[in-house]
Design an enzyme around this catalytic site. Structure first.
Site, PDB file in Angstrom:
ATOM      1  N   ASP A 114       0.830  -1.203   0.000  1.00  0.00           N
ATOM      2  CA  ASP A 114       0.000   0.000   0.000  1.00  0.00           C
ATOM      3  C   ASP A 114       0.865   1.254   0.000  1.00  0.00           C
ATOM      4  O   ASP A 114       1.392   1.658   1.038  1.00  0.00           O
ATOM      5  CB  ASP A 114      -0.923   0.010   1.222  1.00  0.00           C
ATOM      6  CG  ASP A 114      -1.841   1.236   1.235  1.00  0.00           C
ATOM      7  OD1 ASP A 114      -2.012   1.846   0.163  1.00  0.00           O
ATOM      8  OD2 ASP A 114      -2.368   1.553   2.312  1.00  0.00           O
ATOM      9  N   LYS A 160       1.512   8.032   0.510  1.00  0.00           N
ATOM     10  CA  LYS A 160       1.950   8.114   1.900  1.00  0.00           C
ATOM     11  C   LYS A 160       3.288   8.848   1.972  1.00  0.00           C
ATOM     12  O   LYS A 160       4.135   8.681   1.099  1.00  0.00           O
ATOM     13  CB  LYS A 160       2.129   6.707   2.483  1.00  0.00           C
ATOM     14  CG  LYS A 160       0.860   5.904   2.634  1.00  0.00           C
ATOM     15  CD  LYS A 160       1.175   4.516   3.172  1.00  0.00           C
ATOM     16  CE  LYS A 160      -0.088   3.652   3.227  1.00  0.00           C
ATOM     17  NZ  LYS A 160      -0.997   4.073   4.301  1.00  0.00           N
ATOM     18  N   ASP A 201      -5.860   6.475  -0.339  1.00  0.00           N
ATOM     19  CA  ASP A 201      -5.224   5.697   0.729  1.00  0.00           C
ATOM     20  C   ASP A 201      -6.262   5.079   1.662  1.00  0.00           C
ATOM     21  O   ASP A 201      -5.908   4.364   2.589  1.00  0.00           O
ATOM     22  CB  ASP A 201      -4.255   6.585   1.516  1.00  0.00           C
ATOM     23  CG  ASP A 201      -3.287   5.771   2.370  1.00  0.00           C
ATOM     24  OD1 ASP A 201      -3.057   4.588   2.034  1.00  0.00           O
ATOM     25  OD2 ASP A 201      -2.768   6.308   3.368  1.00  0.00           O
ATOM     26  N   GLU A 238      -8.182   2.693   0.825  1.00  0.00           N
ATOM     27  CA  GLU A 238      -8.458   1.692  -0.212  1.00  0.00           C
ATOM     28  C   GLU A 238      -8.952   0.365   0.333  1.00  0.00           C
ATOM     29  O   GLU A 238      -9.659  -0.371  -0.346  1.00  0.00           O
ATOM     30  CB  GLU A 238      -7.200   1.465  -1.059  1.00  0.00           C
ATOM     31  CG  GLU A 238      -6.194   0.462  -0.510  1.00  0.00           C
ATOM     32  CD  GLU A 238      -5.602   0.848   0.844  1.00  0.00           C
ATOM     33  OE1 GLU A 238      -5.259  -0.061   1.622  1.00  0.00           O
ATOM     34  OE2 GLU A 238      -5.463   2.049   1.134  1.00  0.00           O
ATOM     35  N   ARG A 246     -11.185  -0.386   2.525  1.00  0.00           N
ATOM     36  CA  ARG A 246     -12.649  -0.474   2.612  1.00  0.00           C
ATOM     37  C   ARG A 246     -13.275  -0.691   1.235  1.00  0.00           C
ATOM     38  O   ARG A 246     -14.375  -1.227   1.140  1.00  0.00           O
ATOM     39  CB  ARG A 246     -13.198   0.783   3.289  1.00  0.00           C
ATOM     40  CG  ARG A 246     -12.966   2.075   2.544  1.00  0.00           C
ATOM     41  CD  ARG A 246     -13.101   3.305   3.433  1.00  0.00           C
ATOM     42  NE  ARG A 246     -11.998   3.412   4.373  1.00  0.00           N
ATOM     43  CZ  ARG A 246     -11.885   4.364   5.295  1.00  0.00           C
ATOM     44  NH1 ARG A 246     -12.841   5.276   5.419  1.00  0.00           N
ATOM     45  NH2 ARG A 246     -10.852   4.399   6.112  1.00  0.00           N
TER      46      ARG A 246
END
Length: 511
Positions: free
Chosen positions: A278, A285, A355, A357, A359
């Site tokens: 991620d 991030k 970010d 993502e 869910r």
């Protein structure tokens, strides 16, 4: 994995490389725990005094190595702290035994065989000590040593896990003790499988690679598996999973792995977030927040390992695991903030932050899992940093659409030694995800962000289906020094909770 045996041999006579004894913290210093009587006798009844002189207190996780006196076959005695000594009419709780065994096993990395002479009053204690030792002995060394074997050998190379554990005082011919040990071997093995997956670098564990591992394992254990690739996901309308994964060169997968039992009366669905890496996507991030993001598939690892464990234990309950696998990367094809995705359910989602993502992939998987009308759905995910802020890095949050089920899951987690806490789903927070463009946005207010995420997921659970959400963002990946049976890196959080939930469901204890 480390081998485990039950032994009726005495602590003084069994040949081993080390002998583990328990020490409790008493009001006047360390107290030798039950199981170590023969060892204390070999020290002329002065083992507690010797440990006290060396500064040992019996505090939880404390380890002290001693040379063995005459009369013991093992050359080394390892005293491990069990924490406060219980009252005379009480015994050590299972988690104290589990953590002590784990600490001892970690201290004995590189050792071939160790005999554990810890308190074993009943089968539950056998399970706790066995689990703790097997989990504590874990080490992830797949990428250490390399091809320069000569240099690695010269420098000592990585320390290998404790090779064999013998539980003294356990009875190999006792049905309950034998069953307890066999269960511990299965559960610890699958927790360690989850740890291996979490620790595997993301360049090797892509969504396709994870799916291949699941398929091979399913075949090995007689499980049914179905893998939807990017073509099937696109055709099927899985806008959440495809929306997250389309920015990566490694396309997403949705894996269904099923265990059925001819005597089963209940059906559980486990759904796992499997973001194999991620980056945050376009909402990238910052440095310092993405170095450990290979762990963002910990929920899928826990679900996968749990289904395999249930199968190996032969539990009379049907369990279906759903692994929502994707890699969240920024590129010219990545989903942008402001894009609207049409989910598998048909609901549209305005993506305000790429970010958020997890869910999105879980939304599709929850809808798909609901189509089979299971008795309960439990999803597991490293979902929000907000949950870490709320509960710290050792406790996972539990949300549910049924208070009694949430309480049951919490009690089960505590029973198996996984720290957790029940969290609410305040209805007023749902409004903060209202979108002027779509049916719902993937973000709401910042405060209470973990609860907002739970409310988002609830939108995709089928009507009338009992559901719980475990946000394991805190305990899934441990960045500090190892403690108890918890290693540095992937922990396998939630596996033991899911397995015990399946056991309780199989016996009808959950109604």
């Amino acid at each position: 994995m480390t081998a485990l045996t039950l032994s009726t041999a005495g602590a003084a006579t069994l040949r081993a490389d080390a002998l583990v004894v328990g020490v409790a913290k008493g009001p006047k210093g360390p107290v030798v725990a039950a199981g170590a009587e023969a060892v204390d006798k070999a020290y002329d009844g002065r083992l507690a005094a010797v440990l006290d002189a060396l500064g040992a207190t019996g505090a939880e996780g404390e380890t002290t190595k001693l040379p063995s006196p005459d009369g013991l076959k093992a050359p080394v005695v390892l005293a491990v702290g069990l924490g406060p000594a219980p009252d005379e009419d009480e015994s050590f709780d299972e988690e104290a035994l589990r953590r002590a065994a784990g600490s001892a096993a970690r201290a004995l990395h590189g050792t071939k065989k160790a005999a554990f002479a810890l308190p074993l009053e009943d089968a539950s204690a056998v399970t706790a000590v066995a689990e703790g030792a097997l989990l504590g002995a874990y080490a992830f060394t797949s990428y250490q040593g390399g091809e320069k074997k000569g240099a690695a050998a010269k420098n000592g190379g990585p320390k290998r896990p404790l090779a064999e554990v013998a539980l003294l005082g356990a009875k190999p011919r006792d049905k309950e003790h034998k069953a307890a040990a066999e269960r511990a071997i299965v559960v610890a093995s699958e927790v360690n499988t989850a740890r291996d997956l979490i620790n595997t670098p993301p360049n090797d564990l892509t969504p396709a690679a994870f799916a291949s591992i699941a398929s091979a394992t399913a075949k090995e254990h007689g499980l049914k598996v179905q893998v939807l690739d990017e073509k099937a996901l696109t055709k099927g309308g899985y806008g959440g999973i495809m929306g997250v994964g389309k920015g990566s060169e490694n396309p997403p997968r949705l894996v269904k792995i099923s265990y059925t039992h001819p005597e089963a009366e209940k059906h559980l669905a486990f759904v796992g977030k499997g973001i194999t890496y991620d980056s945050g996507g376009i909402s990238l991030k910052p440095a310092g927040h993405n170095e450990t993001m290979k762990c963002d598939m910990s929920g899928a690892a826990a679900v996968f390992a749990s289904v395999v464990a249930v199968a190996r234990l032969g539990l009379p309950v049907n369990v279906t695991g759903w692994l929502a696998l994707a890699e969240n990367m920024p590129s010219g094809s990545a989903t942008r903030p402001g894009d609207v995705l049409r989910m598998y359910s048909g609901k549209t989602v305005e993506v305000l932050n790429t970010d958020a993502e997890g869910r999105l992939v879980l939304g599709d998987a929850l809808t798909k899992a609901s189509e089979e009308s299971p008795d309960a759905i439990i999803d597991v995910a490293t979902l929000t940093g907000a949950m870490v802020l709320a509960l710290g890095d050792r406790t996972f949050g539990i949300m549910a659409n049924d208070d009694a089920f949430r309480t049951a899951v919490h009690e089960i987690a505590e029973e198996v030694g996984e720290q957790s806490w029940p969290m609410p789903l305040p209805a007023d927070l749902r409004k903060t995800m209202d979108s002027p463009t779509a049916d719902i946005a993937n973000m709401g207010v910042r405060m209470g962000g973990g609860l907002v995420a739970g409310l988002f997921l609830q939108e995709f659970v089928g009507e009338g289906i009992t559901w719980a959400h475990l946000d394991i963002a805190g305990p899934a990946f441990h960045e500090g020094a190892p403690y108890g049976y918890t290693p540095k890196g992937g922990t396998g959080s939630a596996v033991r909770t899911l397995v015990r939930l399946a056991e309780r469901t199989a016996t009808g204890d959950l109604g």
